[in-house]
Design a protein around this motif. Structure first.
Motif, PDB file in Angstrom:
ATOM      1  N   ARG A 296      -6.666   1.444  -0.411  1.00 45.91           N
ATOM      2  CA  ARG A 296      -7.596   2.422  -0.964  1.00 45.91           C
ATOM      3  C   ARG A 296      -6.871   3.482  -1.796  1.00 45.91           C
ATOM      4  N   GLU A 297      -5.694   3.878  -1.359  1.00 43.26           N
ATOM      5  CA  GLU A 297      -4.966   4.915  -2.097  1.00 43.26           C
ATOM      6  C   GLU A 297      -4.566   4.431  -3.496  1.00 43.26           C
ATOM      7  N   HIS A 298      -4.315   3.112  -3.631  1.00 45.35           N
ATOM      8  CA  HIS A 298      -3.969   2.568  -4.940  1.00 45.35           C
ATOM      9  C   HIS A 298      -5.211   2.467  -5.831  1.00 45.35           C
ATOM     10  N   GLU A 299      -6.345   2.129  -5.215  1.00 45.71           N
ATOM     11  CA  GLU A 299      -7.604   2.109  -5.975  1.00 45.71           C
ATOM     12  C   GLU A 299      -7.921   3.510  -6.485  1.00 45.71           C
ATOM     13  N   GLU A 300      -7.719   4.493  -5.635  1.00 45.51           N
ATOM     14  CA  GLU A 300      -7.991   5.874  -6.027  1.00 45.51           C
ATOM     15  C   GLU A 300      -7.029   6.336  -7.119  1.00 45.51           C
ATOM     16  N   ALA A 301      -5.808   5.832  -7.083  1.00 47.92           N
ATOM     17  CA  ALA A 301      -4.848   6.173  -8.140  1.00 47.92           C
ATOM     18  C   ALA A 301      -5.327   5.635  -9.481  1.00 47.92           C
ATOM     19  N   ALA A 302      -5.837   4.401  -9.491  1.00 49.05           N
ATOM     20  CA  ALA A 302      -6.352   3.808 -10.727  1.00 49.05           C
ATOM     21  C   ALA A 302      -7.566   4.584 -11.231  1.00 49.05           C
ATOM     22  N   THR A 303      -8.411   5.029 -10.297  1.00 44.86           N
ATOM     23  CA  THR A 303      -9.587   5.817 -10.666  1.00 44.86           C
ATOM     24  C   THR A 303      -9.183   7.186 -11.202  1.00 44.86           C
ATOM     25  N   THR A 304      -8.182   7.795 -10.580  1.00 45.13           N
ATOM     26  CA  THR A 304      -7.681   9.094 -11.052  1.00 45.13           C
ATOM     27  C   THR A 304      -7.125   8.972 -12.464  1.00 45.13           C
ATOM     28  N   TRP A 305      -6.371   7.913 -12.697  1.00 47.42           N
ATOM     29  CA  TRP A 305      -5.811   7.688 -14.033  1.00 47.42           C
ATOM     30  C   TRP A 305      -6.926   7.475 -15.058  1.00 47.42           C
ATOM     31  N   PHE A 306      -7.940   6.690 -14.688  1.00 48.91           N
ATOM     32  CA  PHE A 306      -9.084   6.443 -15.564  1.00 48.91           C
ATOM     33  C   PHE A 306      -9.777   7.758 -15.932  1.00 48.91           C
ATOM     34  N   GLN A 307      -9.989   8.621 -14.937  1.00 49.86           N
ATOM     35  CA  GLN A 307     -10.653   9.891 -15.208  1.00 49.86           C
ATOM     36  C   GLN A 307      -9.799  10.790 -16.101  1.00 49.86           C
ATOM     37  N   PHE A 308      -8.503  10.766 -15.873  1.00 48.79           N
ATOM     38  CA  PHE A 308      -7.595  11.551 -16.714  1.00 48.79           C
ATOM     39  C   PHE A 308      -7.658  11.081 -18.166  1.00 48.79           C
ATOM     40  N   VAL A 309      -7.575   9.774 -18.366  1.00 49.76           N
ATOM     41  CA  VAL A 309      -7.619   9.207 -19.718  1.00 49.76           C
ATOM     42  C   VAL A 309      -8.965   9.481 -20.376  1.00 49.76           C
ATOM     43  N   MET A 310     -10.051   9.263 -19.628  1.00 49.20           N
ATOM     44  CA  MET A 310     -11.391   9.446 -20.176  1.00 49.20           C
ATOM     45  C   MET A 310     -11.637  10.894 -20.596  1.00 49.20           C
TER      46      MET A 310
END
Length: 423
Positions: A296-310
């Motif tokens: 889950r922590e890796h999924e959240e990392a990908a989501t955090t990166w997505f939000q940062f980029v977006m």
């Protein structure tokens, strides 16, 4: 505490000097040609055009506001030779061979899917996705039929108008679709995107207007409306709100690596499977999410990166699309009464399809048409907000996000399959 007007998080006393430095360098030939010069130029230009679009009457209410202005105004700056050629060429290189577009799309697809609740993903597949598919099928068939009758062509109407409109907006829809079409048809994606972009913009406008009409119809014909409830016999939308993710530097780097790895995996699989790498990446991310391969922590990392980029790079991307992928001459020549009618047909078809299938599966017709129909046909996140605001059903935002995320991903996969049949 005094609230100050900011752009890019900067008060005007900081933003204005920064903008003057970047623009001064751009118009005097001093702007670096690499990403260290192109990124600030695209960011500054994007935020200024976005602000204009979001403050312009009619455009801000019906045509997507800032994002549309960022694309078309940037294209106009190129068409009318306002931007220096060095800036245009370096921006185009950064977007295309520099890989910024793929970089953005990788973050968008990976983070948005991994960020969804697994139970929600399964629920979407069992009931909601068939309603979306119903809207897509009817929309495509109706638009193709009208295109054939009016001499535009069945295939042209489907690929250049219906599919881009139903594809999830610009960044996750029209842009990757142009790449898919360009590769399969051996055509320049720039020319294809110039036909698709006005369809997406007009589709967004028509979807917002239709949302307002559906809201009025729902008040008049109560039996077709759930007053914000999607399913008959449902007490609430039954979806947990996405939690605020904790941001740390390591998680951003981890998310970057995960997103780009899934993109590379899509490219690798594309050498052996006859689907576009974007489609294969989507399938890979969905498989990883459903099977729980990633912690889950890796999924959240990908989501955090997505939000940062977006949040930080979307406007830069839109300006880049305008400069590198939008031929304003082709846009103008593509527009006609027939074109407008085909756009309207696409939206109407989406509403009819979702109404029919939704009714069979126990959905309220009005809510089904708004979420699975109009939120598929608008411009992604900003379009979702506009459509739900116009229909006075903001509580349905979680379902609209399924349309934008999963529905948009479905359209890329469907297009990869259809293109092999017709080309």
């Amino acid at each position: 505490m005094e609230s100050k007007f900011k752009l890019l998080g900067l008060e005007m006393k900081y933003f204005i000097p920064v903008a003057l430095i970047i623009m001064g360098a751009a118009f005097t030939g001093a702007l670096p040609k690499g990403m260290e010069g192109v990124i600030p130029f695209l960011l500054i230009t994007g935020v200024l055009l976005n602000e204009i679009g979001n403050r312009t009457p009619i455009i801000k209410d019906y045509f997507g506001g800032g994002p549309i202005v960022a694309i078309f105004a940037a294209a106009a700056l190129v068409t009318y030779n306002i931007l220096p050629e060095t800036v245009v060429s370096s921006s185009a290189t950064f977007m295309k061979s520099g890989g910024f577009l793929n970089f953005y799309i990788a973050a968008l697809i990976t983070g948005s899917i991994l960020g969804m609740d697994t139970k929600l993903l399964i629920k979407a597949g069992l009931k909601y996705l068939p309603v979306i598919i119903g809207g897509v099928v009817v929309s495509i068939l109706m638009t193709g039929a009208v295109g054939a009758l009016m001499g535009y062509g069945f295939v042209n109407a489907v690929f250049y108008i219906a599919i881009p409109i139903m594809g999830g907006g610009m960044g996750a829809g029209a842009v990757p679709l142009a790449q898919i079409f360009g590769k399969a048809m051996d055509q320049d994606p720039t020319q294809l995107l110039s036909i698709m972009v006005p369809a997406v913009a007009l589709g967004n406008a028509v979807a917002i207007v239709c949302a307002g009409i559906l809201n009025k119809l729902g008040k008049k014909y109560n039996k077709f409306s759930g007053d914000g409830k999607l399913l008959k016999g449902q007490d609430d939308v039954g979806i947990e709100e996405e939690k605020e993710l904790k941001v740390d530097y390591l998680s951003l780097g981890k998310g970057l690596l995960i997103a780009t790895t899934f993109y590379v995996l899509g490219k690798f699989l594309g050498r052996y499977i006859p689907l576009h790498p974007y489609a294969l990446m989507i399938l890979s991310v969905a498989f990883a999410k459903l099977t729980g391969i990633l912690k889950r922590e890796h999924e959240e990392a990908a989501t955090t990166w997505f939000q940062f980029v977006m949040k930080n790079f979307t406007l830069a991307l839109l300006v880049g699309i305008g400069i590198a992928y939008t031929d304003l001459g082709a846009v103008i020549s593509a527009f006609s009464l027939t074109y407008l009618l085909l756009v309207i047909t696409t939206i109407v078809g989406a509403m009819l399809g979702t109404a029919i299938v939704g009714r069979l599966l126990g959905f309220y017709m009005i809510e089904g048409m708004i979420t699975a129909g109009l939120c598929m046909a608008n411009m992604g996140g900003t379009g979702d907000i506009a459509v739900l605001s116009a229909s006075n059903r903001m509580e349905l935002l979680p379902f609209s996000q399924i349309s934008s995320r999963i529905g948009g991903a479905f359209m890329l996969i469907l297009t990869s399959l259809l293109i092999n049949l017709f080309v």
